[in-house]
Design a protein around this motif. Sequence first.
Motif, PDB file in Angstrom:
ATOM      1  N   THR A  26      -2.499   6.434  -9.709  1.00 11.20           N
ATOM      2  CA  THR A  26      -2.278   5.932  -8.197  1.00 11.20           C
ATOM      3  C   THR A  26      -1.016   5.336  -8.302  1.00 11.20           C
ATOM      4  OG1 THR A  26      -4.450   6.418  -7.234  1.00 11.20           O
ATOM      5  CG2 THR A  26      -3.080   5.327  -6.197  1.00 11.20           C
ATOM      6  N   ALA A  27      -1.138   4.202  -9.234  1.00  8.05           N
ATOM      7  CA  ALA A  27       0.061   3.351  -9.302  1.00  8.05           C
ATOM      8  C   ALA A  27       1.223   4.121  -9.912  1.00  8.05           C
ATOM      9  CB  ALA A  27      -0.189   2.174 -10.064  1.00  8.05           C
ATOM     10  N   LEU A  28       1.144   4.955 -10.796  1.00 10.89           N
ATOM     11  CA  LEU A  28       2.045   5.892 -11.702  1.00 10.89           C
ATOM     12  C   LEU A  28       2.620   6.763 -10.735  1.00 10.89           C
ATOM     13  CD1 LEU A  28       3.398   6.212 -14.460  1.00 10.89           C
ATOM     14  CD2 LEU A  28       1.672   7.999 -14.626  1.00 10.89           C
ATOM     15  N   ALA A  73       2.811   6.744  -7.093  1.00 15.38           N
ATOM     16  CA  ALA A  73       3.206   6.340  -5.875  1.00 15.38           C
ATOM     17  C   ALA A  73       5.006   6.476  -5.599  1.00 15.38           C
ATOM     18  CB  ALA A  73       2.912   4.750  -5.522  1.00 15.38           C
ATOM     19  N   ASP A  74       5.418   6.447  -4.419  1.00 15.35           N
ATOM     20  CA  ASP A  74       7.137   6.257  -4.419  1.00 15.35           C
ATOM     21  C   ASP A  74       7.402   5.016  -4.918  1.00 15.35           C
ATOM     22  OD1 ASP A  74       6.863   8.899  -3.129  1.00 15.35           O
ATOM     23  OD2 ASP A  74       6.647   8.137  -1.073  1.00 15.35           O
ATOM     24  N   GLY A  75       6.742   3.828  -4.824  1.00 16.31           N
ATOM     25  CA  GLY A  75       7.220   2.589  -5.116  1.00 16.31           C
ATOM     26  C   GLY A  75       5.916   1.723  -5.556  1.00 16.31           C
ATOM     27  N   LEU A  76       6.238   0.917  -6.400  1.00 14.30           N
ATOM     28  CA  LEU A  76       5.432  -0.082  -7.036  1.00 14.30           C
ATOM     29  C   LEU A  76       5.769  -1.450  -6.871  1.00 14.30           C
ATOM     30  CD1 LEU A  76       2.895  -0.153  -8.719  1.00 14.30           C
ATOM     31  CD2 LEU A  76       4.205  -0.510 -10.765  1.00 14.30           C
ATOM     32  N   PHE A  77       4.869  -2.230  -6.076  1.00 12.54           N
ATOM     33  CA  PHE A  77       5.078  -3.592  -6.070  1.00 12.54           C
ATOM     34  C   PHE A  77       4.231  -4.504  -6.925  1.00 12.54           C
ATOM     35  CE2 PHE A  77       4.559  -7.658  -3.795  1.00 12.54           C
ATOM     36  CZ  PHE A  77       5.570  -7.750  -2.998  1.00 12.54           C
ATOM     37  N   VAL A  78       4.872  -5.249  -7.751  1.00 10.24           N
ATOM     38  CA  VAL A  78       4.103  -6.067  -8.668  1.00 10.24           C
ATOM     39  C   VAL A  78       4.292  -7.240  -8.455  1.00 10.24           C
ATOM     40  CG1 VAL A  78       3.925  -6.715 -11.108  1.00 10.24           C
ATOM     41  CG2 VAL A  78       5.011  -4.565 -10.743  1.00 10.24           C
ATOM     42  N   PRO A  79       3.283  -8.058  -7.711  1.00  9.47           N
ATOM     43  CA  PRO A  79       3.198  -9.527  -7.366  1.00  9.47           C
ATOM     44  C   PRO A  79       2.968 -10.274  -8.402  1.00  9.47           C
ATOM     45  CG  PRO A  79       0.792  -8.595  -6.775  1.00  9.47           C
ATOM     46  CD  PRO A  79       1.996  -7.420  -7.225  1.00  9.47           C
ATOM     47  N   GLY A  80       2.854 -11.557  -8.021  1.00  6.74           N
ATOM     48  CA  GLY A  80       2.576 -12.736  -9.485  1.00  6.74           C
ATOM     49  C   GLY A  80       2.596 -13.784  -8.758  1.00  6.74           C
ATOM     50  N   ARG A  90       2.035  -0.709 -19.041  1.00  3.20           N
ATOM     51  CA  ARG A  90       2.406   0.599 -19.354  1.00  3.20           C
ATOM     52  C   ARG A  90       2.731   1.639 -18.147  1.00  3.20           C
ATOM     53  NH1 ARG A  90      -2.447   3.434 -22.423  1.00  3.20           N
ATOM     54  NH2 ARG A  90      -1.121   4.911 -22.220  1.00  3.20           N
ATOM     55  N   ILE A  91       2.199   1.106 -16.942  1.00  9.43           N
ATOM     56  CA  ILE A  91       2.564   1.671 -15.713  1.00  9.43           C
ATOM     57  C   ILE A  91       3.986   1.632 -15.227  1.00  9.43           C
ATOM     58  CG2 ILE A  91       2.130   1.676 -13.263  1.00  9.43           C
ATOM     59  CD1 ILE A  91      -0.856   0.660 -13.812  1.00  9.43           C
ATOM     60  N   ILE A  92       4.375   0.175 -15.410  1.00  9.23           N
ATOM     61  CA  ILE A  92       5.773  -0.226 -15.185  1.00  9.23           C
ATOM     62  C   ILE A  92       6.709   0.650 -16.223  1.00  9.23           C
ATOM     63  CG2 ILE A  92       7.385  -1.949 -15.250  1.00  9.23           C
ATOM     64  CD1 ILE A  92       5.155  -3.908 -14.570  1.00  9.23           C
ATOM     65  N   GLY A  93       6.379   0.610 -17.270  1.00 14.45           N
ATOM     66  CA  GLY A  93       7.337   1.266 -18.560  1.00 14.45           C
ATOM     67  C   GLY A  93       7.468   2.764 -18.258  1.00 14.45           C
ATOM     68  N   VAL A 150      10.361   0.291  -8.857  1.00 15.31           N
ATOM     69  CA  VAL A 150       9.348  -0.781  -9.142  1.00 15.31           C
ATOM     70  C   VAL A 150       9.964  -2.155  -8.642  1.00 15.31           C
ATOM     71  CG1 VAL A 150       8.124  -2.426 -10.865  1.00 15.31           C
ATOM     72  CG2 VAL A 150       8.406   0.185 -11.205  1.00 15.31           C
ATOM     73  N   LEU A 151       9.333  -2.920  -7.828  1.00 18.33           N
ATOM     74  CA  LEU A 151       9.773  -4.178  -7.315  1.00 18.33           C
ATOM     75  C   LEU A 151       8.750  -5.390  -7.853  1.00 18.33           C
ATOM     76  CD1 LEU A 151      11.827  -5.878  -5.679  1.00 18.33           C
ATOM     77  CD2 LEU A 151      10.064  -5.456  -3.522  1.00 18.33           C
ATOM     78  N   GLY A 152       9.197  -6.363  -8.783  1.00 20.88           N
ATOM     79  CA  GLY A 152       8.538  -7.350  -8.760  1.00 20.88           C
ATOM     80  C   GLY A 152       8.822  -8.686  -8.049  1.00 20.88           C
ATOM     81  N   VAL A 153       7.891  -9.394  -7.830  1.00 16.75           N
ATOM     82  CA  VAL A 153       7.941 -10.565  -6.991  1.00 16.75           C
ATOM     83  C   VAL A 153       7.362 -11.815  -7.580  1.00 16.75           C
ATOM     84  CG1 VAL A 153       7.397 -11.612  -4.892  1.00 16.75           C
ATOM     85  CG2 VAL A 153       8.370  -9.255  -4.746  1.00 16.75           C
TER      86      VAL A 153
END
Length: 212
Positions: free
Chosen positions: A38-40, A42-49, A67-70, A79-82
């Motif tokens: 599902t994460a792979l 999707a149109d966009g992936l939001f990576v919180p932290g 691996r998903i991000i890569g 991909v958007l990391g926050v």
Amino acid sequence: MTKPSVVVLDYGSGNIRSAERALERAGAEVTVTADFDTALNADGLFVPGVGAYEACMTGLKAVRGDRIIGRRLAGGRPVLGVCVGMQILFDRGVEHGVVTEGCGEWPGTVERLDAPIIPHMGWNTLEVPEGTKLFAGLDAGTRFYFVHSYAVRKWELTDTGRMRAPLVTWATHGEPFVAAVENGPLSATQFHPEKSGDAGAHVLRNWLGQLR
């Protein structure tokens, strides 16, 4: 018009619900999950932290988030990391003398800020580069909300001339630090767009507009 699908990656690092709500308000169809496929897809992936670098990397690897991000980036999938979700995209983080390997998408080290008041908590302006897509349409002097003690204090990726250099946005708290990066399908912010009111919502809408 169909809403873009965005997965907020659920790997045990906070601000999940606020991110979900902010993305929904910005116009996304949001799923909170750690499911690989599902994460792979999707149109966009939001990576919180939120929290310690080492704990975030441990949680990320537990759900194969690295691996998903890569794989997404290899296929040009955004991909958007926050916050710490941005920091783990760099080579390494150093906290209390502990060195933790990151995802290595960008060279650089996340270190404690050299500032009179730590953590850096509150609203701050940015030094935004020309050509930005994330901050397009925002006035100079717009403020965003930060909560952090660590950051990338030195940008180490040099322009080789063979590819477009990433766009790097800076902020200052005691010293300059990297506040955002735009690098093709990979974007990241040290501040929290989901906690930055109208300005943060504008950034999220700009990012979602790149998914269509």
